[in-house]
Enzyme design. Structure first.
Site, short mmCIF file in Angstrom:
data_model
loop_
_atom_site.label_atom_id
_atom_site.label_comp_id
_atom_site.label_asym_id
_atom_site.label_seq_id
_atom_site.Cartn_x
_atom_site.Cartn_y
_atom_site.Cartn_z
N TYR A 59 0.84 -1.20 0.00
CA TYR A 59 0.00 0.00 0.00
C TYR A 59 0.87 1.25 0.00
CZ TYR A 59 -3.50 -3.42 1.55
OH TYR A 59 -4.31 -4.52 1.66
N HIS A 123 0.45 -11.90 0.98
CA HIS A 123 -0.45 -10.96 0.31
C HIS A 123 -0.73 -11.36 -1.14
CE1 HIS A 123 -1.40 -6.35 -0.23
NE2 HIS A 123 -2.44 -7.14 -0.43
#
Length: 313
Positions: A59, A123
């Site tokens: 992110y 992830h």
């Protein structure tokens, strides 16, 4: 306002708030953010009881973790729970090697100004050949867990097949599914929750608004859902508006209500949004409106899109 209820995460000793704070927005994933607002949003979330924070080095390519580390300075570490991820570092850059696992954890701890993570997830595993996750990544993570840097381990992703692939071969503490337990798509509950519950594996859900699909906001051009799903969502939003309700309120209340999903993660760098979510959760869900909205979504229920490598879907 009453405190946000908590649920136990599988067989772990973590009690998670039914709504958690997603820090992806701090990485400017969706829009440019105001630094003061972004930092304040973290404090507001904690004040309201959203004391599990979910982030990732992906992110903002590290920015979310850095800003989160800033926002949490001076906040007692025992007053919140912290989760991050590893393996995905850019849109097309994935590295689940054992060497990168060790580096990634240490970099995240440094950015976040902490000596341990409560939850660490692999992830978006569907973008790589997933046998590596079982054979190399998770064993490396378990060594880090034994060293005390991480308390609980899991995986995140979109296709249900990805979770089953890993769970058929090894055990996990928890999983994080996104956009698959919403007003429109309940595949996570239908296809995976019974298995998770039977094995005591914690269930976490993210994306109650399904990337703005289930809000009054204009749909972003990058939204991958089929056109008939988008059309149904517009009809649902119009129906809710005609009753004086925001579709997003119904979406959030619905996602957070499932007793077997420990938490639902939603993110915003706007403190006003977070306050609004807490108010929505404190209000009773309109069961009549919910039934009417579910009727609109019935023809497109559980329709989604492909994500990652074709063989992983």
């Amino acid at each position: 306002m009453s405190p946000i209820p908590t649920r136990r995460l599988g067989r772990t000793d973590l009690q998670l708030p039914i709504l958690s704070f997603g820090a992806s927005s701090l990485g400017q994933e969706f829009r440019r953010v105001n630094l003061d607002e972004a930092l304040q949003s973290v404090r507001v979330a904690l004040d309201l009881g959203l004391n599990f924070i979910d982030t990732s080095p992906f992110y903002g390519r590290g920015m979310s973790e850095v800003l989160l580390g800033l926002a949490l300075q001076g906040v007692p570490r025992e007053s919140y729970l912290l989760g991050t991820k590893l393996g995905r570092y850019d849109l097309g850059h994935f590295d689940f090697s054992a060497k990168r696992v060790a580096e990634s954890v240490d970099v995240s701890l440094h950015r976040l100004h902490t000596d341990h993570l409560d939850i660490l997830l692999c992830h978006d595993i569907e973008f790589v050949p997933m046998q590596q996750i079982v054979d190399e990544t998770l064993p490396a993570l378990r060594r880090i867990q034994q060293a005390g840097k991480v308390r609980y381990l899991g995986i995140s992703g979109y296709p249900m097949k990805a979770f089953r692939f890993v769970l058929e071969q090894t055990d996990l503490d928890c999983v994080l599914s996104y956009n698959q337990y919403t007003l429109q798509n309940q595949r996570f509950a239908d296809e995976l929750l019974p298995l998770l519950k039977a094995r005591g594996i914690g269930a976490m859900n993210a994306g109650p608004f399904s990337a703005r699909l289930l809000t009054n906001a204009p749909l972003p051009p990058w939204l991958k859902e089929p056109e008939e799903v988008k059309a149904a969502a517009r009809r649902a939003a119009e129906l809710c508006s005609s009753r004086g309700v925001d579709l997003a309120q119904l979406a959030l209340q619905f996602s957070c209500a499932h007793p077997d999903i420990a938490t639902t993660v939603a993110g915003s760098a706007n403190p006003a949004n977070i306050r609004k979510w807490a108010e929505w959760l404190a209000a009773p869900i309109d069961q009549q409106l919910l039934q009417e909205v579910q009727a609109i979504f019935a023809p497109v229920k559980n329709l989604g899109h492909l994500e990652g490598l074709p063989e992983n879907n």
